[in-house]
Design a protein around this motif. Structure first.
Motif, short mmCIF file in Angstrom:
data_model
loop_
_atom_site.label_atom_id
_atom_site.label_comp_id
_atom_site.label_asym_id
_atom_site.label_seq_id
_atom_site.Cartn_x
_atom_site.Cartn_y
_atom_site.Cartn_z
N LEU A 217 0.83 -1.21 0.00
CA LEU A 217 0.00 0.00 0.00
C LEU A 217 0.86 1.26 0.00
N ALA A 218 1.96 1.23 0.74
CA ALA A 218 2.88 2.37 0.72
C ALA A 218 3.56 2.51 -0.64
N LEU A 219 3.88 1.39 -1.26
CA LEU A 219 4.49 1.44 -2.59
C LEU A 219 3.51 1.95 -3.64
N VAL A 220 2.23 1.69 -3.45
CA VAL A 220 1.21 2.19 -4.37
C VAL A 220 1.24 3.71 -4.42
N ILE A 221 1.36 4.34 -3.24
CA ILE A 221 1.41 5.80 -3.18
C ILE A 221 2.59 6.35 -3.96
N LEU A 222 3.71 5.64 -3.93
CA LEU A 222 4.90 6.08 -4.67
C LEU A 222 4.80 5.79 -6.15
N MET A 223 4.05 4.77 -6.52
CA MET A 223 4.00 4.32 -7.91
C MET A 223 2.98 5.07 -8.74
N ILE A 224 1.86 5.43 -8.16
CA ILE A 224 0.77 6.04 -8.93
C ILE A 224 1.19 7.31 -9.67
N PRO A 225 1.84 8.29 -9.02
CA PRO A 225 2.19 9.51 -9.78
C PRO A 225 3.14 9.26 -10.93
N VAL A 226 4.06 8.32 -10.80
CA VAL A 226 4.97 8.01 -11.89
C VAL A 226 4.21 7.42 -13.07
N VAL A 227 3.28 6.51 -12.79
CA VAL A 227 2.48 5.91 -13.87
C VAL A 227 1.61 6.97 -14.52
N VAL A 228 1.00 7.84 -13.73
CA VAL A 228 0.12 8.88 -14.29
C VAL A 228 0.91 9.81 -15.20
N ARG A 229 2.05 10.30 -14.74
CA ARG A 229 2.81 11.25 -15.52
C ARG A 229 3.34 10.63 -16.82
N SER A 230 3.91 9.45 -16.74
CA SER A 230 4.46 8.83 -17.94
C SER A 230 3.36 8.48 -18.93
N THR A 231 2.25 7.94 -18.46
CA THR A 231 1.14 7.60 -19.35
C THR A 231 0.53 8.85 -19.97
N GLU A 232 0.42 9.90 -19.19
CA GLU A 232 -0.14 11.15 -19.71
C GLU A 232 0.70 11.70 -20.85
N GLU A 233 2.02 11.69 -20.68
CA GLU A 233 2.89 12.21 -21.73
C GLU A 233 2.83 11.34 -22.98
N MET A 234 2.73 10.04 -22.83
CA MET A 234 2.64 9.16 -24.00
C MET A 234 1.32 9.35 -24.74
N LEU A 235 0.24 9.54 -24.01
CA LEU A 235 -1.06 9.76 -24.66
C LEU A 235 -1.08 11.09 -25.41
N LYS A 236 -0.39 12.09 -24.89
CA LYS A 236 -0.33 13.38 -25.58
C LYS A 236 0.43 13.29 -26.90
N LEU A 237 1.33 12.32 -27.01
CA LEU A 237 2.11 12.16 -28.24
C LEU A 237 1.33 11.49 -29.37
N VAL A 238 0.19 10.89 -29.05
CA VAL A 238 -0.62 10.26 -30.10
C VAL A 238 -1.23 11.36 -30.97
N PRO A 239 -1.05 11.34 -32.29
CA PRO A 239 -1.57 12.41 -33.15
C PRO A 239 -3.09 12.51 -33.06
N ASN A 240 -3.59 13.73 -33.00
CA ASN A 240 -5.03 13.94 -32.95
C ASN A 240 -5.73 13.47 -34.22
N GLU A 241 -4.97 13.39 -35.33
CA GLU A 241 -5.57 12.93 -36.57
C GLU A 241 -6.10 11.50 -36.44
N LEU A 242 -5.42 10.66 -35.65
CA LEU A 242 -5.90 9.30 -35.46
C LEU A 242 -7.24 9.30 -34.71
N ARG A 243 -7.35 10.13 -33.69
CA ARG A 243 -8.61 10.22 -32.97
C ARG A 243 -9.73 10.74 -33.87
#
Length: 359
Positions: A217-243
């Motif tokens: 549970l303590a590791l979850v608190i440390l892991m969530i922000p890293v996953v959110v930030r990295s996933t957010e940046e990768m999703l922003k790189l997907v071209p809007n034309e595909l959507r």
């Protein structure tokens, strides 16, 4: 009426020295020669001034290499090319400065850890083994690390990925700003603080016992922000034309995200998740507070104290004997191998699931 005809034939006269038609180039072997000379001078200066650290020799050689590159290029070409080559040399120098400590770390860990690393070490625990005894193993710590990191990943990855999808695809207004703010705050939380929070809430308030799950549970608190930030940046790189193309075909937005956006960004998302796993795999403070350590094998993460690889390394180092030091180095090598294997698996999954492009 007479017309004066001008000769339009191209001239065959040689270009004037120093004009735009002449440009001297530094030989291709010149950078290598400058590097060799810089290394030789760095060693000579280190020996002359009795510098005991080879790192100082290397820094002197790097400075001489950059200076030599600038002077040579300025003499043979021009100052503009010299500045360009100096910038390139600085990039390579920074690369070397980043790689050398990493190589030194891996080389030292491998040299000291491989001595006791064998089948017995990987398949036995520390039950009944004293600090001054030979033998013992890390099997119980491997089980603890796999279970704690696995449970933390099962909880943090879905929450982190779904949060990132919300922020990129749906997030508008004050709620999105609040979520982004709290993710930024959680990114800088020290591991000891997350451990203290779970200790106060999960164990002291709710009355649960020390266990591997409490550490997760303590590791979850440390892991969530890293996953959110990295996933957010990768999703922003997907071209809007595909959507837009998918939505123009009448595909619902949720299906566009599931079938178009996520597969396109899967490689980067997987890499970010592995970075988060690598971070929590080496955390020691939450384990000290919540998992409590155990020299014997405990396969149940929900009941009783457990060990982990970081805790095992810390524990053996505190014992202070030569045998304990050897076990600590071997456990450190196992932890490095564990993280490397995770990264290799992540790269394989990313390549396997990456969208195929036709020729």
């Amino acid at each position: 009426m007479s017309h004066t005809m001008t000769d339009q034939r191209p001239t065959t006269d040689p270009p004037v020295p120093g004009s735009v038609f002449t440009h001297r180039r530094m030989p291709r072997w010149a950078p290598a020669a400058i590097a060799v000379i810089a290394v030789a001078l760095g060693v000579a200066i280190g020996l002359a001034f009795d510098l005991s650290s080879h790192v100082q020799w290397g820094l002197i050689a790097l400075a001489l290499f950059v200076l030599g590159t600038y002077v040579t290029t300025a003499l043979l070409e021009d100052r503009r090319q010299a500045k360009d080559r100096v910038a390139t040399s600085l990039v390579w120098a920074c690369f070397v400065l980043a790689v050398v400590p990493l190589y030194s770390l891996v080389e030292t860990t491998f040299a000291k850890g491989v001595k006791d690393l064998d089948g017995r070490f990987l398949t036995h625990s520390m039950a009944g083994v004293l600090a001054t005894d030979e033998g013992g193993g890390v099997y119980h710590a491997i089980i603890g690390t796999l279970e704690q990191v696995g449970l933390a990943s099962l909880i943090a990855v879905p929450i982190g990925v779904l949060t990132a999808i919300y922020l990129v695809e749906y997030g508008r207004g004050k709620l999105a700003l609040a979520v982004t703010f709290f993710v930024d705050v959680m990114t800088g939380i020290p591991s000891i603080v997350s451990g203290l929070f779970i200790l106060a809430f999960w164990i002291l308030v709710l009355g649960f016992s020390y266990s591997g799950f409490a550490g997760s549970l303590a590791l979850v608190i440390l892991m969530i922000p890293v996953v959110v930030r990295s996933t957010e940046e990768m999703l922003k790189l997907v071209p809007n034309e595909l959507r837009e193309a998918s939505l123009a075909l009448g595909v619902p937005k949720w299906r566009t995200i599931l079938k178009v956006v996520l597969p396109t960004a899967l490689g980067g998302i997987t890499t970010g998740i592995m970075l988060a796993v690598a971070r929590i795999a080496g955390e020691t403070a939450p384990v000290l507070l919540l998992v409590f350590g155990n020299p014997m094998i405990n396969n149940d993460p929900f009941n009783g104290a457990q060990s982990s690889l970081p805790f095992y390394i810390y524990e053996q180092y505190l014992l202070g004997t030569d045998q304990a030091y050897s076990r600590a180095w071997s456990a450190a090598l196992v932890l490095i191998a564990f993280v490397m294997i995770l990264n290799l698996v992540a790269r394989g999954i990313a390549r396997w699931k990456a969208p195929k492009t036709g020729r």
